[in-house]
Design a protein around this motif. Structure first.
Motif, PDB file in Angstrom:
ATOM      1  N   SER A 102      13.379   7.380   4.964  1.00 52.11           N
ATOM      2  CA  SER A 102      12.378   8.193   5.664  1.00 52.11           C
ATOM      3  C   SER A 102      11.112   8.426   4.845  1.00 52.11           C
ATOM      4  O   SER A 102      10.030   8.596   5.416  1.00 52.11           O
ATOM      5  CB  SER A 102      12.989   9.540   6.066  1.00 52.11           C
ATOM      6  N   ALA A 103      11.215   8.445   3.516  1.00 52.86           N
ATOM      7  CA  ALA A 103      10.045   8.738   2.677  1.00 52.86           C
ATOM      8  C   ALA A 103       9.319   7.479   2.210  1.00 52.86           C
ATOM      9  O   ALA A 103       8.354   7.575   1.453  1.00 52.86           O
ATOM     10  CB  ALA A 103      10.471   9.567   1.471  1.00 52.86           C
ATOM     11  N   LEU A 104       9.755   6.315   2.662  1.00 51.63           N
ATOM     12  CA  LEU A 104       9.191   5.058   2.178  1.00 51.63           C
ATOM     13  C   LEU A 104       8.061   4.582   3.086  1.00 51.63           C
ATOM     14  O   LEU A 104       8.003   4.921   4.264  1.00 51.63           O
ATOM     15  CB  LEU A 104      10.286   3.990   2.109  1.00 51.63           C
ATOM     16  N   ASP A 105       7.180   3.759   2.518  1.00 51.05           N
ATOM     17  CA  ASP A 105       6.115   3.182   3.329  1.00 51.05           C
ATOM     18  C   ASP A 105       6.712   2.173   4.307  1.00 51.05           C
ATOM     19  O   ASP A 105       7.852   1.713   4.160  1.00 51.05           O
ATOM     20  CB  ASP A 105       5.069   2.510   2.438  1.00 51.05           C
ATOM     21  N   THR A 106       5.913   1.821   5.327  1.00 55.62           N
ATOM     22  CA  THR A 106       6.410   0.993   6.423  1.00 55.62           C
ATOM     23  C   THR A 106       6.968  -0.341   5.946  1.00 55.62           C
ATOM     24  O   THR A 106       8.041  -0.782   6.382  1.00 55.62           O
ATOM     25  CB  THR A 106       5.280   0.748   7.443  1.00 55.62           C
ATOM     26  N   PHE A 107       6.251  -1.012   5.034  1.00 60.22           N
ATOM     27  CA  PHE A 107       6.681  -2.339   4.597  1.00 60.22           C
ATOM     28  C   PHE A 107       7.977  -2.263   3.795  1.00 60.22           C
ATOM     29  O   PHE A 107       8.891  -3.079   3.984  1.00 60.22           O
ATOM     30  CB  PHE A 107       5.570  -3.000   3.778  1.00 60.22           C
ATOM     31  N   THR A 108       8.075  -1.277   2.892  1.00 65.22           N
ATOM     32  CA  THR A 108       9.292  -1.129   2.093  1.00 65.22           C
ATOM     33  C   THR A 108      10.463  -0.751   2.988  1.00 65.22           C
ATOM     34  O   THR A 108      11.585  -1.258   2.822  1.00 65.22           O
ATOM     35  CB  THR A 108       9.100  -0.056   1.006  1.00 65.22           C
TER      36      THR A 108
END
Length: 267
Positions: free
Chosen positions: A161-167
Protein backbone atom coordinates in the motif's frame (compact mmCIF):
# COMPACT_ATOMS: atom_id res chain seq x y z
CA UNK A 1 1.09 -30.41 -2.27
CA UNK A 2 -1.24 -27.39 -2.58
CA UNK A 3 -3.85 -27.12 0.18
CA UNK A 4 -6.94 -24.99 0.61
CA UNK A 5 -8.49 -22.92 3.39
CA UNK A 6 -11.96 -23.52 4.85
CA UNK A 7 -13.54 -20.87 7.08
CA UNK A 8 -16.73 -22.03 8.78
CA UNK A 9 -19.22 -19.90 10.71
CA UNK A 10 -16.71 -17.57 12.36
CA UNK A 11 -18.10 -15.27 15.04
CA UNK A 12 -15.89 -13.12 17.21
CA UNK A 13 -16.11 -10.69 20.10
CA UNK A 14 -13.18 -8.93 21.73
CA UNK A 15 -15.48 -8.16 24.64
CA UNK A 16 -18.84 -9.81 25.19
CA UNK A 17 -20.29 -6.47 26.27
CA UNK A 18 -19.44 -4.95 22.87
CA UNK A 19 -21.00 -5.69 19.47
CA UNK A 20 -19.42 -8.60 17.58
CA UNK A 21 -16.41 -7.86 15.39
CA UNK A 22 -17.20 -10.68 12.95
CA UNK A 23 -20.43 -12.59 12.39
CA UNK A 24 -21.25 -15.70 10.35
CA UNK A 25 -18.13 -15.68 8.17
CA UNK A 26 -17.97 -18.72 5.90
CA UNK A 27 -15.80 -18.88 2.79
CA UNK A 28 -13.57 -21.41 1.05
CA UNK A 29 -10.27 -20.86 -0.74
CA UNK A 30 -9.45 -23.80 -2.98
CA UNK A 31 -5.89 -25.12 -3.14
CA UNK A 32 -3.75 -22.71 -5.14
CA UNK A 33 -6.53 -20.11 -5.28
CA UNK A 34 -6.35 -16.48 -4.11
CA UNK A 35 -8.93 -14.56 -2.08
CA UNK A 36 -8.96 -10.76 -1.74
CA UNK A 37 -10.76 -9.17 1.22
CA UNK A 38 -12.03 -5.62 0.65
CA UNK A 39 -14.20 -3.30 2.73
CA UNK A 40 -14.06 -0.09 4.68
CA UNK A 41 -11.92 0.27 7.79
CA UNK A 42 -13.32 -1.49 10.83
CA UNK A 43 -15.06 -4.33 9.01
CA UNK A 44 -12.72 -6.98 10.43
CA UNK A 45 -10.56 -7.80 7.39
CA UNK A 46 -7.26 -7.84 9.28
CA UNK A 47 -8.86 -9.64 12.24
CA UNK A 48 -9.97 -12.42 9.90
CA UNK A 49 -6.51 -12.56 8.30
CA UNK A 50 -4.87 -12.85 11.73
CA UNK A 51 -7.27 -15.70 12.55
CA UNK A 52 -6.19 -17.58 9.43
CA UNK A 53 -2.57 -17.01 10.55
CA UNK A 54 -3.39 -18.52 13.96
CA UNK A 55 -2.62 -15.33 15.89
CA UNK A 56 -6.23 -14.83 17.06
CA UNK A 57 -8.64 -17.59 18.10
CA UNK A 58 -12.25 -16.98 17.00
CA UNK A 59 -14.93 -16.92 19.68
CA UNK A 60 -16.83 -19.56 17.72
CA UNK A 61 -16.47 -21.36 14.41
CA UNK A 62 -13.37 -22.89 12.89
CA UNK A 63 -10.68 -22.37 10.26
CA UNK A 64 -8.97 -25.31 8.55
CA UNK A 65 -5.85 -25.21 6.38
CA UNK A 66 -6.00 -28.50 4.56
CA UNK A 67 -7.09 -31.04 7.16
CA UNK A 68 -5.57 -29.13 10.09
CA UNK A 69 -7.64 -26.80 12.25
CA UNK A 70 -5.82 -23.52 12.84
CA UNK A 71 -5.15 -23.12 16.55
CA UNK A 72 -1.76 -21.39 16.57
CA UNK A 73 0.77 -19.86 14.14
CA UNK A 74 2.77 -22.31 12.06
CA UNK A 75 5.66 -21.89 9.61
CA UNK A 76 3.47 -23.42 6.88
CA UNK A 77 1.36 -20.27 6.76
CA UNK A 78 3.18 -16.95 6.60
CA UNK A 79 1.89 -13.40 6.82
CA UNK A 80 3.29 -10.16 5.35
CA UNK A 81 2.31 -6.82 6.88
CA UNK A 82 2.30 -3.20 5.67
CA UNK A 83 5.77 -2.79 7.17
CA UNK A 84 8.51 -5.23 6.17
CA UNK A 85 9.50 -5.70 9.87
CA UNK A 86 13.09 -6.63 9.10
CA UNK A 87 15.75 -6.86 11.80
CA UNK A 88 17.97 -3.80 11.23
CA UNK A 89 21.11 -5.36 12.74
CA UNK A 90 20.97 -8.37 10.38
CA UNK A 91 22.07 -8.39 6.77
CA UNK A 92 19.53 -9.03 4.02
CA UNK A 93 20.54 -12.67 3.65
CA UNK A 94 20.45 -13.24 7.41
CA UNK A 95 16.97 -11.72 7.61
CA UNK A 96 15.77 -14.13 4.93
CA UNK A 97 17.52 -17.11 6.53
CA UNK A 98 16.28 -16.48 10.08
CA UNK A 99 13.27 -18.77 9.89
CA UNK A 100 15.41 -21.53 8.41
CA UNK A 101 17.79 -21.20 11.34
CA UNK A 102 14.90 -21.53 13.82
CA UNK A 103 13.78 -24.62 11.87
CA UNK A 104 17.20 -26.21 12.43
CA UNK A 105 18.41 -25.95 8.83
CA UNK A 106 21.69 -24.32 9.72
CA UNK A 107 23.88 -25.94 7.08
CA UNK A 108 21.73 -25.13 4.05
CA UNK A 109 19.99 -21.99 5.27
CA UNK A 110 22.33 -19.53 3.56
CA UNK A 111 22.14 -21.39 0.25
CA UNK A 112 18.34 -21.47 0.37
CA UNK A 113 18.20 -17.79 1.36
CA UNK A 114 20.47 -16.82 -1.53
CA UNK A 115 18.36 -18.85 -3.97
CA UNK A 116 15.25 -16.97 -2.85
CA UNK A 117 17.00 -13.58 -3.02
CA UNK A 118 17.96 -14.45 -6.58
CA UNK A 119 14.30 -15.23 -7.26
CA UNK A 120 13.16 -11.79 -6.07
CA UNK A 121 16.06 -9.96 -7.76
CA UNK A 122 18.06 -8.99 -4.68
CA UNK A 123 20.99 -11.41 -4.67
CA UNK A 124 23.36 -8.47 -5.18
CA UNK A 125 22.11 -6.86 -1.93
CA UNK A 126 22.60 -9.96 0.26
CA UNK A 127 25.25 -8.28 2.40
CA UNK A 128 23.37 -4.99 2.79
CA UNK A 129 21.37 -3.93 5.83
CA UNK A 130 17.68 -2.94 5.68
CA UNK A 131 18.49 0.76 6.17
CA UNK A 132 20.34 0.69 2.84
CA UNK A 133 17.29 -0.53 0.88
CA UNK A 134 14.30 1.25 -0.60
CA UNK A 135 10.80 0.48 0.66
CA UNK A 136 10.14 -1.77 -2.31
CA UNK A 137 13.40 -3.64 -1.78
CA UNK A 138 12.57 -4.14 1.90
CA UNK A 139 9.23 -5.67 0.95
CA UNK A 140 11.03 -7.96 -1.51
CA UNK A 141 13.23 -9.13 1.36
CA UNK A 142 10.10 -9.72 3.48
CA UNK A 143 8.59 -11.67 0.58
CA UNK A 144 11.75 -13.77 0.25
CA UNK A 145 11.72 -14.42 4.01
CA UNK A 146 8.12 -15.63 3.78
CA UNK A 147 8.63 -17.83 0.73
CA UNK A 148 11.93 -19.41 1.74
CA UNK A 149 10.02 -21.51 4.30
CA UNK A 150 7.99 -23.10 1.44
CA UNK A 151 4.64 -22.08 2.95
CA UNK A 152 1.39 -23.76 1.99
CA UNK A 153 -0.43 -20.43 2.28
CA UNK A 154 0.66 -16.81 2.29
CA UNK A 155 -1.34 -13.98 3.86
CA UNK A 156 -0.89 -10.36 2.78
CA UNK A 157 -2.06 -7.46 4.97
CA UNK A 158 -1.66 -4.53 2.53
CA UNK A 159 2.12 -4.97 2.15
CA UNK A 160 2.20 -2.93 -1.08
CA UNK A 161 0.00 0.00 0.00
CA UNK A 162 2.87 2.45 0.67
CA UNK A 163 4.78 1.68 -2.54
CA UNK A 164 4.81 3.63 -5.78
CA UNK A 165 2.72 2.33 -8.67
CA UNK A 166 5.58 0.74 -10.62
CA UNK A 167 7.10 -1.02 -7.60
CA UNK A 168 3.67 -2.20 -6.46
CA UNK A 169 2.92 -3.64 -9.91
CA UNK A 170 6.27 -5.44 -10.00
CA UNK A 171 5.69 -6.99 -6.59
CA UNK A 172 2.12 -8.00 -7.44
CA UNK A 173 3.45 -9.79 -10.52
CA UNK A 174 6.26 -11.40 -8.51
CA UNK A 175 3.90 -12.72 -5.85
CA UNK A 176 1.41 -14.06 -8.40
CA UNK A 177 4.18 -15.74 -10.37
CA UNK A 178 5.65 -17.47 -7.32
CA UNK A 179 2.34 -18.61 -5.81
CA UNK A 180 1.22 -20.01 -9.19
CA UNK A 181 4.56 -21.77 -9.66
CA UNK A 182 4.40 -23.36 -6.19
CA UNK A 183 0.65 -23.85 -5.85
CA UNK A 184 0.44 -21.58 -2.79
CA UNK A 185 -2.98 -20.47 -1.58
CA UNK A 186 -3.20 -16.70 -1.02
CA UNK A 187 -5.42 -14.44 1.09
CA UNK A 188 -4.94 -10.68 0.85
CA UNK A 189 -6.41 -7.66 2.63
CA UNK A 190 -6.52 -4.54 0.45
CA UNK A 191 -8.37 -1.23 0.17
CA UNK A 192 -7.48 -0.97 -3.53
CA UNK A 193 -10.19 -2.41 -5.79
CA UNK A 194 -7.82 -2.61 -8.76
CA UNK A 195 -5.37 -4.60 -6.66
CA UNK A 196 -8.18 -6.90 -5.52
CA UNK A 197 -9.07 -7.59 -9.16
CA UNK A 198 -5.43 -8.14 -10.16
CA UNK A 199 -4.65 -10.46 -7.23
CA UNK A 200 -7.91 -12.19 -6.32
CA UNK A 201 -9.53 -15.22 -7.94
CA UNK A 202 -12.34 -14.56 -5.48
CA UNK A 203 -13.12 -11.17 -3.96
CA UNK A 204 -15.05 -10.89 -0.70
CA UNK A 205 -16.66 -7.48 -0.09
CA UNK A 206 -17.15 -7.07 3.65
CA UNK A 207 -19.49 -4.82 5.58
CA UNK A 208 -19.10 -3.69 9.16
CA UNK A 209 -21.30 -3.45 12.24
CA UNK A 210 -20.67 -6.42 12.55
CA UNK A 211 -18.10 -7.52 9.99
CA UNK A 212 -19.48 -10.08 7.57
CA UNK A 213 -19.29 -10.98 3.89
CA UNK A 214 -21.72 -8.85 1.91
CA UNK A 215 -20.83 -10.24 -1.54
CA UNK A 216 -18.48 -12.88 -2.89
CA UNK A 217 -17.40 -12.27 -6.48
CA UNK A 218 -15.66 -14.87 -8.64
CA UNK A 219 -13.00 -13.35 -10.88
CA UNK A 220 -12.51 -15.41 -14.03
CA UNK A 221 -10.25 -13.00 -15.91
CA UNK A 222 -6.99 -14.53 -17.13
CA UNK A 223 -3.59 -13.43 -15.81
CA UNK A 224 -1.91 -11.04 -16.11
CA UNK A 225 -4.83 -8.79 -15.17
CA UNK A 226 -4.44 -5.12 -16.01
CA UNK A 227 -6.75 -2.09 -15.88
CA UNK A 228 -8.09 -1.52 -19.37
CA UNK A 229 -8.30 -5.17 -20.35
CA UNK A 230 -11.76 -6.54 -21.32
CA UNK A 231 -13.89 -7.15 -18.24
CA UNK A 232 -11.76 -5.12 -15.82
CA UNK A 233 -14.00 -2.01 -15.77
CA UNK A 234 -17.12 -4.18 -15.39
CA UNK A 235 -15.53 -5.98 -12.47
CA UNK A 236 -14.61 -2.69 -10.80
CA UNK A 237 -18.18 -1.41 -11.28
CA UNK A 238 -19.56 -4.61 -9.74
CA UNK A 239 -17.28 -4.24 -6.73
CA UNK A 240 -18.06 -0.54 -6.33
CA UNK A 241 -21.78 -1.31 -6.34
CA UNK A 242 -21.29 -4.07 -3.75
CA UNK A 243 -19.07 -1.77 -1.68
CA UNK A 244 -21.77 0.92 -1.74
CA UNK A 245 -24.42 -1.56 -0.58
CA UNK A 246 -22.11 -2.81 2.15
CA UNK A 247 -21.53 0.73 3.43
CA UNK A 248 -25.28 1.19 3.78
CA UNK A 249 -25.17 -1.99 5.87
CA UNK A 250 -28.69 -3.34 5.27
CA UNK A 251 -30.01 -5.57 8.00
CA UNK A 252 -30.17 -9.23 6.96
CA UNK A 253 -30.44 -12.43 8.89
CA UNK A 254 -27.26 -14.53 9.10
CA UNK A 255 -28.98 -17.34 7.16
CA UNK A 256 -29.92 -15.08 4.26
CA UNK A 257 -26.43 -13.55 4.23
CA UNK A 258 -24.80 -16.94 3.73
CA UNK A 259 -27.26 -17.81 0.97
CA UNK A 260 -26.28 -14.80 -1.12
CA UNK A 261 -25.04 -16.25 -4.45
CA UNK A 262 -21.60 -15.46 -5.78
CA UNK A 263 -21.31 -13.49 -9.02
CA UNK A 264 -18.95 -14.57 -11.80
CA UNK A 265 -17.47 -11.63 -13.70
CA UNK A 266 -14.81 -11.72 -16.40
CA UNK A 267 -13.77 -13.66 -19.48
Amino acid sequence: MPIGIRIEQINHWYNRNDPPVLRDISVTVEAGQSLALVGESGCGKSTLLNMIAGMIRPTSGSIHVGEDEVDKPRPEWNIMFQQAALYPWLTVVDNVALGLEFAGLGRVRREKAMDMLERVGLADRAGSHPRDLSGGQQQRVALARSLVMSPAIILLDEPFSALDTFTRTDLQDEVLSIVAERGISLVQVTHDLDEAIIMGDRIAVMERGPGRIHALVDNEMAHPRRPGMPGFAEMRDELLAAFGRARRNPVRSPRREQERPSVAVGL
